[in-house]
Write a protein that holds these residues in place. Structure first.
Motif, PDB file in Angstrom:
ATOM      1  N   SER A  17      33.442  42.054  38.004  1.00 16.05           N
ATOM      2  CA  SER A  17      32.720  43.267  39.122  1.00 16.05           C
ATOM      3  C   SER A  17      33.435  42.187  40.764  1.00 16.05           C
ATOM      4  CB  SER A  17      31.665  43.212  39.417  1.00 16.05           C
ATOM      5  OG  SER A  17      31.189  41.884  39.625  1.00 16.05           O
ATOM      6  N   CYS A  18      34.088  41.167  40.135  1.00 18.07           N
ATOM      7  CA  CYS A  18      35.019  40.376  42.027  1.00 18.07           C
ATOM      8  C   CYS A  18      36.149  41.769  42.108  1.00 18.07           C
ATOM      9  CB  CYS A  18      34.410  39.599  41.201  1.00 18.07           C
ATOM     10  SG  CYS A  18      33.304  38.769  41.667  1.00 18.07           S
ATOM     11  N   ASN A  19      36.589  41.751  40.689  1.00 24.42           N
ATOM     12  CA  ASN A  19      37.865  42.122  41.450  1.00 24.42           C
ATOM     13  C   ASN A  19      38.555  43.939  41.572  1.00 24.42           C
ATOM     14  OD1 ASN A  19      39.529  39.577  41.138  1.00 24.42           O
ATOM     15  ND2 ASN A  19      39.112  39.787  38.717  1.00 24.42           N
ATOM     16  N   TRP A  20      36.742  44.699  41.187  1.00 22.33           N
ATOM     17  CA  TRP A  20      37.190  45.924  40.937  1.00 22.33           C
ATOM     18  C   TRP A  20      37.193  45.964  43.228  1.00 22.33           C
ATOM     19  CZ3 TRP A  20      32.499  47.790  37.764  1.00 22.33           C
ATOM     20  CH2 TRP A  20      33.120  47.728  36.480  1.00 22.33           C
ATOM     21  N   GLY A  21      37.904  47.326  43.248  1.00 26.18           N
ATOM     22  CA  GLY A  21      37.744  47.656  44.244  1.00 26.18           C
ATOM     23  C   GLY A  21      39.164  47.639  45.310  1.00 26.18           C
ATOM     24  N   VAL A  22      39.464  46.011  45.026  1.00 24.47           N
ATOM     25  CA  VAL A  22      40.753  44.778  45.247  1.00 24.47           C
ATOM     26  C   VAL A  22      42.102  46.590  44.967  1.00 24.47           C
ATOM     27  CG1 VAL A  22      42.324  43.274  45.944  1.00 24.47           C
ATOM     28  CG2 VAL A  22      39.740  42.697  44.951  1.00 24.47           C
ATOM     29  N   PRO A  23      42.361  46.558  46.346  1.00 26.12           N
ATOM     30  CA  PRO A  23      43.667  47.705  46.251  1.00 26.12           C
ATOM     31  C   PRO A  23      45.225  47.351  45.418  1.00 26.12           C
ATOM     32  CG  PRO A  23      43.861  47.022  48.963  1.00 26.12           C
ATOM     33  CD  PRO A  23      42.088  46.454  48.022  1.00 26.12           C
ATOM     34  N   LYS A  24      45.721  47.304  44.906  1.00 20.49           N
ATOM     35  CA  LYS A  24      46.939  46.763  44.387  1.00 20.49           C
ATOM     36  C   LYS A  24      48.419  46.309  45.810  1.00 20.49           C
ATOM     37  CE  LYS A  24      46.828  49.283  40.046  1.00 20.49           C
ATOM     38  NZ  LYS A  24      46.791  49.617  38.777  1.00 20.49           N
ATOM     39  N   LYS A  25      48.855  45.876  45.434  1.00 21.23           N
ATOM     40  CA  LYS A  25      49.129  45.711  46.667  1.00 21.23           C
ATOM     41  C   LYS A  25      50.676  46.386  46.376  1.00 21.23           C
ATOM     42  CE  LYS A  25      49.059  40.583  46.983  1.00 21.23           C
ATOM     43  NZ  LYS A  25      50.172  39.147  46.912  1.00 21.23           N
ATOM     44  N   GLN A  26      50.924  47.227  47.481  1.00 24.58           N
ATOM     45  CA  GLN A  26      52.340  48.079  47.833  1.00 24.58           C
ATOM     46  C   GLN A  26      53.525  47.653  48.424  1.00 24.58           C
ATOM     47  OE1 GLN A  26      51.636  51.633  47.440  1.00 24.58           O
ATOM     48  NE2 GLN A  26      49.860  51.331  46.535  1.00 24.58           N
ATOM     49  N   PRO A  27      54.134  47.919  48.000  1.00 23.56           N
ATOM     50  CA  PRO A  27      55.461  47.336  48.387  1.00 23.56           C
ATOM     51  C   PRO A  27      55.724  47.706  49.711  1.00 23.56           C
ATOM     52  CG  PRO A  27      55.967  48.819  46.656  1.00 23.56           C
ATOM     53  CD  PRO A  27      54.860  48.613  46.600  1.00 23.56           C
TER      54      PRO A  27
END
Length: 110
Positions: A17-27
């Motif tokens: 649950s700590c990793n949910w909502g973390v946006p993926k890194k965009q180029p």
């Protein structure tokens, strides 16, 4: 045994649950202009301005980009500006538009 499964499940649920909502890194996007251009400014003041500053005088000023080696793009910019601001549809240049604006102002003021 059930307690260890329950603790393992609770630990995994808390960990994921700590990793949910973390946006993926965009180029990174394009950070540099790809077209070569300069800005051109047309500025004309009304005849009755004299030595007044621009804030107390009627001024027609148009600033627009001019692209190098892109005649079609430059024509499109001029056409959009004349369609957007052109009251008299016979004016096809920005210089004529500014002169017509100041003439209309002069006629109105009389």
């Amino acid at each position: 045994m059930k307690l260890s499964h329950l603790l393992l499940f609770a630990f995994l649920a808390a960990f994921t649950s700590c990793n949910w909502g973390v946006p993926k890194k965009q180029p990174p996007g394009i950070t540099k202009d790809t077209l070569n251009y300069t800005y051109e400014t047309i500025k004309q003041r009304a005849a009755d301005c004299g030595n007044k500053s621009d804030s107390s005088c009627t001024v027609a000023q148009i600033k627009y980009p001019v692209f190098r080696n892109a005649k079609l793009l430059n024509d499109s910019v001029i056409k959009k500006l004349t369609n957007l601001f052109g009251v008299n549809k016979t004016d096809t240049s920005l210089q004529l538009m500014t002169a017509d604006f100041l003439k209309t102002y002069s006629d109105f003021k009389k």
